[in-house]
Write a protein that holds these residues in place. Structure first.
Motif, PDB file in Angstrom:
ATOM      1  N   PRO A  75      -8.909  17.536   7.676  1.00 53.67           N
ATOM      2  CA  PRO A  75      -9.419  18.416   6.615  1.00 53.67           C
ATOM      3  C   PRO A  75      -8.350  18.823   5.603  1.00 53.67           C
ATOM      4  CG  PRO A  75      -9.296  19.577   8.735  1.00 53.67           C
ATOM      5  CD  PRO A  75      -8.931  18.157   9.018  1.00 53.67           C
ATOM      6  N   ILE A  76      -8.807  19.170   4.425  1.00 56.19           N
ATOM      7  CA  ILE A  76      -7.916  19.734   3.391  1.00 56.19           C
ATOM      8  C   ILE A  76      -7.764  21.216   3.714  1.00 56.19           C
ATOM      9  CG2 ILE A  76      -7.698  20.203   0.910  1.00 56.19           C
ATOM     10  CD1 ILE A  76      -9.620  17.757   0.497  1.00 56.19           C
ATOM     11  N   GLU A  77      -6.536  21.703   3.646  1.00 52.15           N
ATOM     12  CA  GLU A  77      -6.309  23.125   3.956  1.00 52.15           C
ATOM     13  C   GLU A  77      -6.168  23.930   2.670  1.00 52.15           C
ATOM     14  OE1 GLU A  77      -2.896  22.461   6.309  1.00 52.15           O
ATOM     15  OE2 GLU A  77      -4.150  21.500   7.840  1.00 52.15           O
ATOM     16  N   LEU A  78      -6.888  25.034   2.637  1.00 49.80           N
ATOM     17  CA  LEU A  78      -6.853  25.905   1.455  1.00 49.80           C
ATOM     18  C   LEU A  78      -6.133  27.196   1.811  1.00 49.80           C
ATOM     19  CD1 LEU A  78     -10.609  25.615   0.384  1.00 49.80           C
ATOM     20  CD2 LEU A  78      -8.710  24.095  -0.202  1.00 49.80           C
ATOM     21  N   LEU A  79      -5.235  27.618   0.933  1.00 45.54           N
ATOM     22  CA  LEU A  79      -4.551  28.894   1.152  1.00 45.54           C
ATOM     23  C   LEU A  79      -4.889  29.820  -0.012  1.00 45.54           C
ATOM     24  CD1 LEU A  79      -2.426  30.726   2.560  1.00 45.54           C
ATOM     25  CD2 LEU A  79      -0.689  29.573   1.159  1.00 45.54           C
ATOM     26  N   PHE A  80      -5.368  31.019   0.324  1.00 41.05           N
ATOM     27  CA  PHE A  80      -5.762  31.973  -0.716  1.00 41.05           C
ATOM     28  C   PHE A  80      -4.678  33.033  -0.902  1.00 41.05           C
ATOM     29  CE2 PHE A  80      -9.596  30.103   1.030  1.00 41.05           C
ATOM     30  CZ  PHE A  80     -10.182  29.625  -0.128  1.00 41.05           C
ATOM     31  N   GLU A  81      -4.763  33.706  -2.047  1.00 40.62           N
ATOM     32  CA  GLU A  81      -3.755  34.729  -2.374  1.00 40.62           C
ATOM     33  C   GLU A  81      -3.743  35.878  -1.364  1.00 40.62           C
ATOM     34  OE1 GLU A  81      -1.371  34.596  -4.430  1.00 40.62           O
ATOM     35  OE2 GLU A  81      -1.924  33.014  -5.845  1.00 40.62           O
ATOM     36  N   ASP A  82      -4.873  36.131  -0.704  1.00 45.46           N
ATOM     37  CA  ASP A  82      -4.895  37.225   0.272  1.00 45.46           C
ATOM     38  C   ASP A  82      -4.344  36.775   1.635  1.00 45.46           C
ATOM     39  OD1 ASP A  82      -6.879  35.606   1.260  1.00 45.46           O
ATOM     40  OD2 ASP A  82      -8.502  37.053   1.062  1.00 45.46           O
ATOM     41  N   GLY A  83      -3.809  35.561   1.685  1.00 48.50           N
ATOM     42  CA  GLY A  83      -3.164  35.079   2.908  1.00 48.50           C
ATOM     43  C   GLY A  83      -4.115  34.375   3.859  1.00 48.50           C
ATOM     44  N   THR A  84      -5.420  34.428   3.582  1.00 45.16           N
ATOM     45  CA  THR A  84      -6.379  33.753   4.463  1.00 45.16           C
ATOM     46  C   THR A  84      -6.410  32.261   4.147  1.00 45.16           C
ATOM     47  OG1 THR A  84      -8.182  34.217   2.950  1.00 45.16           O
ATOM     48  CG2 THR A  84      -7.832  35.802   4.735  1.00 45.16           C
ATOM     49  N   MET A  85      -7.006  31.498   5.070  1.00 40.41           N
ATOM     50  CA  MET A  85      -7.067  30.036   4.903  1.00 40.41           C
ATOM     51  C   MET A  85      -8.479  29.541   5.150  1.00 40.41           C
ATOM     52  SD  MET A  85      -3.513  28.826   6.614  1.00 40.41           S
ATOM     53  CE  MET A  85      -3.520  27.281   5.736  1.00 40.41           C
ATOM     54  N   ALA A  86      -8.772  28.352   4.676  1.00 38.63           N
ATOM     55  CA  ALA A  86     -10.061  27.713   4.965  1.00 38.63           C
ATOM     56  C   ALA A  86      -9.821  26.213   4.947  1.00 38.63           C
ATOM     57  CB  ALA A  86     -11.090  28.115   3.920  1.00 38.63           C
ATOM     58  N   GLN A  87     -10.823  25.463   5.401  1.00 39.43           N
ATOM     59  CA  GLN A  87     -10.695  23.999   5.423  1.00 39.43           C
ATOM     60  C   GLN A  87     -11.925  23.380   4.773  1.00 39.43           C
ATOM     61  OE1 GLN A  87     -10.220  22.992   9.581  1.00 39.43           O
ATOM     62  NE2 GLN A  87      -7.996  23.136   9.403  1.00 39.43           N
ATOM     63  N   CYS A  88     -11.752  22.168   4.266  1.00 35.38           N
ATOM     64  CA  CYS A  88     -12.911  21.445   3.716  1.00 35.38           C
ATOM     65  C   CYS A  88     -12.619  19.945   3.753  1.00 35.38           C
ATOM     66  CB  CYS A  88     -13.203  21.908   2.299  1.00 35.38           C
ATOM     67  SG  CYS A  88     -11.833  21.669   1.160  1.00 35.38           S
ATOM     68  N   ASP A  89     -13.699  19.143   3.616  1.00 32.93           N
ATOM     69  CA  ASP A  89     -13.535  17.680   3.568  1.00 32.93           C
ATOM     70  C   ASP A  89     -13.223  17.204   2.156  1.00 32.93           C
ATOM     71  OD1 ASP A  89     -14.216  17.317   6.298  1.00 32.93           O
ATOM     72  OD2 ASP A  89     -16.319  17.659   5.769  1.00 32.93           O
ATOM     73  N   VAL A  90     -13.821  17.893   1.172  1.00 37.03           N
ATOM     74  CA  VAL A  90     -13.618  17.533  -0.239  1.00 37.03           C
ATOM     75  C   VAL A  90     -13.366  18.842  -0.977  1.00 37.03           C
ATOM     76  CG1 VAL A  90     -14.631  16.405  -2.260  1.00 37.03           C
ATOM     77  CG2 VAL A  90     -15.444  15.816   0.009  1.00 37.03           C
ATOM     78  N   LEU A  91     -12.401  18.833  -1.891  1.00 31.62           N
ATOM     79  CA  LEU A  91     -12.144  20.039  -2.688  1.00 31.62           C
ATOM     80  C   LEU A  91     -12.423  19.719  -4.151  1.00 31.62           C
ATOM     81  CD1 LEU A  91     -10.983  22.908  -3.187  1.00 31.62           C
ATOM     82  CD2 LEU A  91      -8.700  21.855  -3.269  1.00 31.62           C
ATOM     83  N   ILE A  92     -13.325  20.495  -4.735  1.00 33.02           N
ATOM     84  CA  ILE A  92     -13.604  20.330  -6.166  1.00 33.02           C
ATOM     85  C   ILE A  92     -13.148  21.595  -6.879  1.00 33.02           C
ATOM     86  CG2 ILE A  92     -15.349  19.850  -7.936  1.00 33.02           C
ATOM     87  CD1 ILE A  92     -15.060  17.638  -5.787  1.00 33.02           C
ATOM     88  N   GLY A  93     -12.207  21.443  -7.787  1.00 29.94           N
ATOM     89  CA  GLY A  93     -11.711  22.583  -8.565  1.00 29.94           C
ATOM     90  C   GLY A  93     -12.540  22.739  -9.828  1.00 29.94           C
ATOM     91  N   ALA A  94     -13.287  23.833  -9.875  1.00 24.96           N
ATOM     92  CA  ALA A  94     -14.011  24.197 -11.115  1.00 24.96           C
ATOM     93  C   ALA A  94     -13.419  25.530 -11.531  1.00 24.96           C
ATOM     94  CB  ALA A  94     -15.504  24.296 -10.836  1.00 24.96           C
ATOM     95  N   ASP A  95     -12.092  25.616 -11.484  1.00 25.48           N
ATOM     96  CA  ASP A  95     -11.402  26.897 -11.613  1.00 25.48           C
ATOM     97  C   ASP A  95     -10.778  27.118 -12.986  1.00 25.48           C
ATOM     98  OD1 ASP A  95      -9.715  24.828 -10.852  1.00 25.48           O
ATOM     99  OD2 ASP A  95      -8.435  26.016  -9.572  1.00 25.48           O
ATOM    100  N   GLY A  96     -11.407  26.523 -14.010  1.00 17.10           N
ATOM    101  CA  GLY A  96     -11.084  26.883 -15.382  1.00 17.10           C
ATOM    102  C   GLY A  96      -9.748  26.379 -15.906  1.00 17.10           C
ATOM    103  N   VAL A  97      -9.425  26.839 -17.112  1.00 17.45           N
ATOM    104  CA  VAL A  97      -8.294  26.272 -17.860  1.00 17.45           C
ATOM    105  C   VAL A  97      -6.946  26.432 -17.140  1.00 17.45           C
ATOM    106  CG1 VAL A  97      -8.077  28.364 -19.299  1.00 17.45           C
ATOM    107  CG2 VAL A  97      -7.226  26.196 -20.167  1.00 17.45           C
TER     108      VAL A  97
END
Ligand SMILES: Cc1cc2nc3c(=O)[nH]c(=O)nc-3n(C[C@H](O)[C@H](O)[C@H](O)COP(=O)(O)OP(=O)(O)OC[C@H]3O[C@@H](n4cnc5c(N)ncnc54)[C@H](O)[C@@H]3O)c2cc1C
Length: 430
Positions: free
Chosen positions: A127-149
């Motif tokens: 899995p792809i590992e995601l790290l968030f600013e609040d220190g938490t993590m998550a996993q996914c098979d595919v990551l799509i960034g629709a996170d703007g400019v």
């Protein structure tokens, strides 16, 4: 982001998690126009009927008069032309669009708010590992960034590409690619406000904006766009001030801030009375420093991809940034939802999306940039105000033809051919 989630929700074997940095899924900004190409997707997603409840615009398939263009940087403005589109340009309040999509989003698409992505890590497998600013993590098979400019996901993709190029000895490419991490200023600032229609009526009872679908007031180094939204309750007002020579530089200051109308009103002081009437109604406008992303050769790396402004943030002079994001979302969902695609070969789906959407979005970006120059009379050294009247009229007619030509793709081409192309590519490889 939510349009992608809606498009993916049609495939029951795809689980969708939305991570949003804001505390709630809300929209900043005011009006938005959707052209016939992305509107076709709205229909395919089954949200047309509900969206029609929140707009005054009627769906027409044939020729429709949309924006009226005037030369306005003088005491008495003159009409230049009226843009006739094939099919309506649908006009909305952004919040109405977003609320309608959210109403259609099934519960199994889980939204996680206050989750600002800091970085991701992908390996060859697993899995792809995601790290968030609040220190938490998550996993996914595919990551799509629709996170703007300012996309974090784009920064990740770009760094992966640069590392690969560096490792393979392509040093020049590596440093070129890295210039795509940070957005650049377009040299243009937009000032946006919502004007209550009744307020404008009180100031100028015969104002064209009260009766026409929309007006663009053009002049040297600036223009104003005004059209009614929210069932006719408000006028969406945007004015642009351009310093084209500063394109691709860094903007010093906040990208978005509330300013006093005097910030831009003095620039337009000599413009026609209709423009002054709009300015008289503007309160607390928001300044947006318009930023773009340097054109990328590819919107993916491994099992990670980007869509919308994250991939190709463009100037707003074609009113097509959101429409392009809607098209990206639909094509990507079509590819990911194809029966031949599974957890192990998602890269193929992302590749199909990338092959189709990358060149199209760059064409739109370039057309939008061109429009920005036409609308602000940035005409390669030509000074309209020094021309004799007939010559100026002829010139403006040529300008009108150029604008029409630069925009025609938005109604003369259909997204259906891109969908067919995606399916053909996916079927071929099955
Ligand atoms: C003045 C102006 C007028 C415009 N008019 C039109 C128009 O008429 N028609 C049109 O089609 N387009 C128009 N556009 C362009 C349009 O607004 C954008 O192209 C569109 O909003 C892009 O959508 P997006 O979802 O890609 O990005 P955004 O709308 O920027 O959404 C990105 C989302 O990601 C979230 N986010 C950001 N970073 C993170 C992170 N690290 N982790 C988690 N979440 C994150 C944000 O909070 C946000 O919700 C206009 C733009 C401007 C400035």
């Amino acid at each position: 982001m939510i349009t992608l989630a809606l498009a993916l929700s049609r495939y029951p074997d795809i689980d969708v998690d939305i991570y949003e940095s804001a505390r709630a899924l809300t929209e900043v900004g005011a009006g938005i126009g959707i052209f016939p190409r992305p509107w076709r997707i709205i229909k395919m997603l089954g949200i047309e009927a509900d969206l029609l409840k929140v707009t005054e615009t009627k769906v027409v398939d044939g020729p429709v008069s949309s924006f009226r263009y005037r030369k306005s940087d003088q005491r008495e403005g003159v009409d230049i032309f009226t843009l006739v589109t094939q099919g309506s340009l649908m006009l909305f309040h952004r919040a109405d669009y977003q609320q309608t999509v959210l109403q259609h989003l099934p519960k199994r698409c889980r939204a996680h708010c206050s989750k600002r992505l800091r970085s991701y890590t992908q390996h060859r497998s697993g899995p792809i590992e995601l790290l968030f600013e609040d220190g938490t993590m998550a996993q996914c098979d595919v990551l799509i960034g629709a996170d703007g400019v300012k996309s974090t996901v784009r920064a990740g993709i770009v760094r992966e590409k640069a590392q690969r190029a560096q490792a393979e000895g392509r040093r020049k490419e590596a440093s070129e690619v890295l210039t795509q991490v940070d957005p650049v200023w377009s040299g243009t600032n937009a000032y946006r406000a919502l004007i209550p229609v009744e307020k404008l009526r009180a100031v100028a009872p015969n104002h064209q904006v009260l009766t026409t679908p929309g007006v663009q007031y053009l002049g040297k180094n600036g223009y104003i766009l005004a059209y009614r939204i929210s069932g006719g309750k408000f006028v969406n007002f945007v004015t642009f001030v351009s310093r084209h020579h500063l394109e691709n530089t860094q903007f010093n200051g906040p990208w978005m801030s509330v300013v006093d109308p005097s910030t831009f009103a003095s620039f337009f002081a000599h413009w026609e009375p209709e423009v002054q009437a709009l300015f008289a109604c503007v309160e607390r406008p928001m300044q947006w420093a318009i930023h773009t992303v340097r054109p990328m050769r590819s919107f993916m790396s491994g099992r990670v991809a980007i869509i919308g402004d994250a991939a190709h943030s463009m100037t707003p002079h074609q009113g097509s940034g959101a429409g392009t994001a809607i098209e990206d979302a639909y094509i990507l969902a079509t590819a990911l939802g194809h029966p031949s695609i599974n957890r192990n070969n998602v890269q193929r789906a992302l590749g199909v999306y990338d092959t189709i959407r990358c060149p199209i979005s760059h064409k739109v970006m370039e057309a939008s940039r061109r429009n920005g120059r036409y609308f602000t009379f940035e005409l390669g050294g030509v000074d309209l105000d020094r021309m004799p009247p007939q010559k100026q009229r002829d010139y403006l007619q040529r300008l009108a033809s150029n604008v029409k030509r630069s925009w025609e793709w938005a109604w003369n081409t259909s997204v259906d051919s891109s969908v067919q192309e995606a399916l053909r590519m996916l079927n071929e490889r099955t």
